[in-house]
Design a protein around this motif. Structure first.
Motif, short mmCIF file in Angstrom:
data_model
loop_
_atom_site.label_atom_id
_atom_site.label_comp_id
_atom_site.label_asym_id
_atom_site.label_seq_id
_atom_site.Cartn_x
_atom_site.Cartn_y
_atom_site.Cartn_z
N SER A 131 0.90 -3.13 -10.30
CA SER A 131 -0.09 -4.01 -9.52
C SER A 131 -1.45 -3.60 -9.98
O SER A 131 -1.67 -2.76 -10.57
CB SER A 131 0.01 -3.41 -7.85
N ARG A 140 -3.78 -12.87 -8.50
CA ARG A 140 -3.38 -12.07 -7.40
C ARG A 140 -2.14 -12.07 -6.80
O ARG A 140 -1.91 -11.28 -6.24
CB ARG A 140 -4.81 -12.67 -6.32
N ARG A 170 -0.94 -8.54 -6.58
CA ARG A 170 -0.91 -8.19 -5.02
C ARG A 170 0.10 -8.50 -4.23
O ARG A 170 0.24 -8.26 -3.12
CB ARG A 170 -2.33 -8.32 -4.53
N ARG A 197 0.78 -1.15 0.04
CA ARG A 197 0.03 0.20 0.18
C ARG A 197 0.90 1.13 0.15
O ARG A 197 0.49 2.37 -0.74
CB ARG A 197 -0.90 0.03 1.35
N GLU A 227 2.29 1.62 -3.42
CA GLU A 227 1.11 2.14 -4.44
C GLU A 227 1.07 3.73 -4.23
O GLU A 227 1.00 4.64 -5.16
CB GLU A 227 -0.25 1.66 -4.34
N ASN A 274 -6.08 -4.36 -8.92
CA ASN A 274 -7.01 -4.43 -8.02
C ASN A 274 -7.91 -5.48 -8.57
O ASN A 274 -8.31 -5.49 -9.69
CB ASN A 274 -7.86 -3.03 -7.77
N GLU A 314 -7.16 -8.32 -0.86
CA GLU A 314 -5.88 -8.26 -0.45
C GLU A 314 -5.29 -9.59 0.03
O GLU A 314 -3.87 -9.97 0.17
CB GLU A 314 -5.26 -7.54 0.79
#
Length: 390
Positions: free
Chosen positions: A273, A373, A377, A215, A218, A275, A312
């Motif tokens: 990355s 993912r 992520r 996070r 990002e 979502n 996540e």
């Protein structure tokens, strides 16, 4: 000590306390200074510096009289087909402070059976790591385990028999090479205390662990994208060459004979990355469900086993009339997506065998989503974000 329990340092005959203390002290210094704790601190420092620039650059934009947001014609002239997102200056300069944590100490998380053996456990949640101290009063031994929050994959509470509750917390309750020793304070019915510890620990893992790292990366990349949109506007207003990469004449004039090759300006990983939306899968194994019903004479009832692929992490829930467990695994802790075939007919993905012998279409869907993912992520996304950071 490795994952098999091999290794460890026992100097001399095992009584060299001063030497062991010195080694532990030096190792902890290096762990804090060069390990995951240091990585998190460096990212926080970088984000603080970048956030300061995010406040100052809009001031410079206004000072030189550059129009923001620019007209469509200016955007097309400066950026061509790759027009960046022009956020409002209020959004660009917005500062997001990460939560800060103090130290919380839980004086006694000892199981009653351990107390009978003269054992006492103390849990301390420090700002960057969890510290579990186990004291054995008969032998006088003291074992202190310090685990950075980035090493804790999940924090889960397992409930059974109506009131029993125990806490599982990755390497904190299962050190490498050692058996799993979950925390079960008192007689095992201290559900309120277990929930309190879980909430406190989970909050720290979310901010100071792998989820917090990606996070932060990002957020940094978002700030860099803002800079990439603002700087060409300032260069254009000042009459400088705003093209990127600059023309050969500009590069020769500014950098001389040491001008950089065009390949140096390539941007790696346009989408470092991603979502993802949440997906639910029923992964109950019918054979095991029937066995559970038979063994408990139907008292357990039908077992519910679901896997939820969240934004996540993957959350696996197993529940029946006798027990309830929730396992959370962040994609950053997902080492691999393994599809297996056993006995020519039994299919599985990471230990999940839905249906009787594995629902193949469902398993392919789960494997595909997990792989996407893990890349979008997980640690791969972290590495790609770091590679995009100038």
């Amino acid at each position: 000590m490795n994952e098999k329990g091999e290794g460890g340092i026992v100097p001399g005959c095992g009584c060299s306390k001063q030497l062991v203390d010195e080694i532990v002290y030096e190792l902890n210094l290096r762990k804090d200074g060069r390990g995951k704790i240091a990585q998190m601190r460096q990212q926080k420092y970088m984000l603080d510096r970048i956030s300061k620039l995010a406040v100052q650059l809009p001031l410079l934009l206004k000072k030189i009289g550059a129009q923001y947001p620019p007209s469509d014609a200016t955007l097309q002239r400066l950026f061509g087909e790759h027009v960046p997102l022009m956020r409002s200056l209020a959004e660009v300069a917005k500062l997001e402070q990460l939560p800060e944590f103090g130290s919380n100490q839980y004086e006694d998380v000892t199981c009653c059976l351990e107390s009978l053996c003269c054992v006492r456990k103390v849990l301390e949640l420090a700002p960057d790591e969890g510290i579990l101290t186990t004291k054995q009063f008969i032998t006088g031994s003291v074992v202190t385990s310090r685990v950075p929050y980035a090493n804790i994959a999940s924090v889960d509470v397992v409930r059974s028999c109506g009131c029993l509750a125990l806490l599982q917390a990755g390497e904190l309750t299962k050190p490498p090479g050692q058996p799993h020793k979950p925390l079960q304070p008192g007689c095992g019915c201290s559900g309120a205390l277990v929930d309190m510890i879980r909430g406190d620990l989970q909050a720290r893992v979310d901010v100071r662990g792998n989820l917090g790292q990606i996070r932060q990366l990002e957020k940094m990349m978002g700030k860099f994208d803002d800079f990439a949109a603002e700087v060409p506007l300032m260069l254009d207003k000042l009459g400088a060459d705003a093209a990127f990469p600059p023309s050969q004449q500009t590069m020769q004039r500014v950098y001389g004979s040491q001008s950089l090759p065009q390949a140096a300006f390539a941007t790696p990983h346009e989408v470092p990355s991603q979502n993802f939306a949440s997906l639910d899968f029923n992964v109950r194994n019918e054979f095991l469900n029937c066995c559970c019903l038979a063994v408990t004479c139907g008292l357990a009832g039908c077992t519910s086993h679901t896997a939820t692929l969240e934004a996540e992490q993957m959350t696996t829930r197993v529940s029946n009339n006798c027990t309830t467990s929730i396992d959370r695994q962040p994609y950053a802790q997902l080492r691999a997506v393994d599809e297996e075939l056993c006995c020519f007919c039994c299919h599985s993905v990471n230990g999940m065998i839905p249906g009787w012998c594995g629902d193949v279409p469902k398993l392919h869907a789960i494997a595909g989503e997990l792989q996407a993912r893990k890349v979008g992520r997980g640690n791969i996304a972290q590495l790609r974000n770091q590679e995009r950071t100038p």
